[in-house]
Design an enzyme around this catalytic site. Sequence first.
Site, PDB file in Angstrom:
ATOM      1  N   SER B 319       1.062  -9.564  -4.109  1.00  0.00           N
ATOM      2  CA  SER B 319       0.548  -8.992  -2.863  1.00  0.00           C
ATOM      3  C   SER B 319       0.862  -7.496  -2.808  1.00  0.00           C
ATOM      4  CB  SER B 319       1.188  -9.685  -1.659  1.00  0.00           C
ATOM      5  OG  SER B 319       2.545  -9.284  -1.521  1.00  0.00           O
ATOM      6  N   ASP B 320       1.943  -7.097  -3.484  1.00  0.00           N
ATOM      7  CA  ASP B 320       2.490  -5.738  -3.344  1.00  0.00           C
ATOM      8  C   ASP B 320       2.645  -5.397  -1.859  1.00  0.00           C
ATOM      9  OD1 ASP B 320       3.605  -3.391  -4.195  1.00  0.00           O
ATOM     10  OD2 ASP B 320       1.694  -2.353  -4.482  1.00  0.00           O
ATOM     11  N   HIS B 321       3.102  -6.387  -1.127  1.00  0.00           N
ATOM     12  CA  HIS B 321       3.308  -6.265   0.320  1.00  0.00           C
ATOM     13  C   HIS B 321       4.245  -5.100   0.620  1.00  0.00           C
ATOM     14  CE1 HIS B 321       3.634  -7.918   4.413  1.00  0.00           C
ATOM     15  NE2 HIS B 321       4.931  -7.668   4.351  1.00  0.00           N
TER      16      HIS B 321
END
Lengths: 339, 439
Positions: B319-321
């Site tokens: 997600s590379d949140h």
Amino acid sequence: MGLSAETDQTYVTRPLRSCKTRRMPSLPRDLKFPHRHLLGIEGLSPLDIAALLDLSEEAIEVSRQVEKKRSTLRGRTLINLFFEASTRTQSSFELAGKRLGADVMNMSVATSSVKKGETLVDTAMTLNAMRPDIIVVRHAQAGAVHLLAKKVDCSVVNAGDGAHEHPTQALLDALTIRRNKGCVSGLVVAICGDILHSRVARSNILLLSALGARVRAVGPSTLLPAGIERMGVEVYRDMRGGLDGADIVMMLRLQRERMQGGFIPSAKEYFRFFGLDEEKLRFAKPDALVMHPGPMNRGVEIDSSVADGAQSRIREQVEMGVAVRMAVLEALAQHLPNG
Amino acid sequence: MKALTSASIAHQPLALVNARLIDPAEETETLGGVLIIDGQIRDLGASVVPANLPPYARVVDCAGDCVAPGLIDMRAFVGEPGAEHRETIATATAAAAAGGVTTILARPDTNPPVDEAAVVDFLLRRARDTGRVRVLPSAALTRGLEGEEIAEIGLLQQAGAVAFTDGARSIRNARTLRRAMDYAKDFDALIIHYAEDRDLAAEGVMNEGEYASRLGLAGVPREAEAIILDRDLRLVNLTGARYHAALVTTTLSLDIIAKAKAAGLPVTCATSINHLTLNENDIGDYRTFLKLAPPLRREDERRALVGALACGLIDVIVSDHNPQDVETKRLPFAEAEDGAIGLETMLSAGLRLVSAGDLSLPRLLAAMTTRPAEILGLPQGRLKIGAPADLIRFDPDEPYVVDPAKLHSRCKNTPFDEARMEGKVKLTLVSGEIVFGIG
């Protein structure tokens, strides 16, 4: 290597104690050491090594008498040329020289003032003009002692050159092992810690392998030199595997400036995974001996309880240091002019 | 995990029946059910029907919805410690549960950074006490994330760190990285590295090229990623360390990864859901929610990434949140912070690729479940008997519109603001316990 094997000389040797696997042949009593310099273990034959160890045994007895003086080197001049600070090596060479009757001069040269090869050679030429008989040299650069040996007329003893060799330390370690275990052949020796920067490790790997020991190099990958396994050692990256079944546990000093970040994360982590404490020592044989070339970092590579424990031979190593250096000087004295 | 402590439920068997079971490992779909006892998958398949269940089992009729392993997100910023105004473990895991993510690998570039065993301890305790889904700490690869000295990899690993990374920072000094790799290998530790040549990327804020030039923004060339990745994989070849490229976004990188994999190096890689579903044109008129690091690339690069995912060259989707508050995003584009939230939308966004026919549903899910599990050495992320019952139920076709106000994350910087999506998670289980949705 600058070691000149001049003749096929034979040796005298004391009977070895209970060595089952490698018995030295009985030889005539007239020892002749075939090398003019002692620049490293590389180039020494097993017979050369055994001869030096036998000679050391005699030196121990001399050193344990009230009258410790001999006259082998009477009238001779020994120069201790130390480009790197040293306590035990320099003082033991000094004592060894004095016990053999030599005049000993200590020269401690600040490393900063002598950095370039040319200056080293100039220093050598200057000293050579003073007509010493033996120069004992320690230098921070590998190969510096060999360079110096080429420029002088006297005998040269390597007291440590960079991360290359420290032959008298390896000899004293072997002597300590032989006196405690009867012989070296067949023993499992675990050399642990900073192999990468250690001249002690290199000389010991050569010497103990030559005498038939199974040598292990134990340390984190960051402190193991590339291609170490091709030097005839078994490589372990953890203490449990490396110490399993070891007869000798030889700890190496971790230089203070290497404790943080560069090669290992921290002294704390190093001690946790590679520091020799009682728990890790239990991986070795119950009668395993603990050795350390000194000076120790207690709580970094070795725990005090182990360093001072029953299995430790660290203080004995210091005593053997004087004897081995007497033996080396005596062996080289045979080649001195008019000797 | 607060939601997991209710003992009365823990021992009651739970069955999800009448479901489309998606097995990402085998890339299969079957109709049937899952029986969960004591937090584990006890039975699975067409035979799990109400008639065959234990008498006290709680039965959930999935009405033909998909059931799959919960997602494992290998790159998310959870805010703790030190950035609780952006995110907390409570809010991040709430978003995760709503998005079907059941395991989060938390980034270590926090304040203080996760470079001491005590911080790993703290995170594990916070996750236990406040998290709804599993939170696994990753730890710093270098002390203070400064790229100079090796972190205490052994002690951190013993404390519970499952991977080592400097997060959003790329290690500049090749010697430092080499030693870190040498050292990590002794502990069989996984290194996750973000590849970016900081000197080459310099002041760049979006992908270098025509579009950046038209917008008058400084560009980051693709080579900034490829040069470091290439260097890294040469060091992997030298040291043999396990290496996972945190984010690859260009065809140049794909070539490098392909070569390394063909040579048998222990290398895996991930790309982000953003780079798979968006391109630089989506930045439009300076939308800072689409300002990312690495920057969104051109459409042909995006398509190549999707292709690499379909053929397995790219192992993982993250997600590379990265929650950013309004103050750091409501700025001129170049001054805004990088990052977008993604935990809650990654599955729906990924399903766009499936409905576009670019890849199969099991393949999409494998990159979000089984592959991360294999790389991290986790037992979850698999639909098989004996695995932890970290499961999700979703209808891949159910449409909805992303309403930032309803997102669970503390920050609302989603690039899918007001976007039409398909595929809503209806139920999320962690260890067999419902952490989102109604059973």
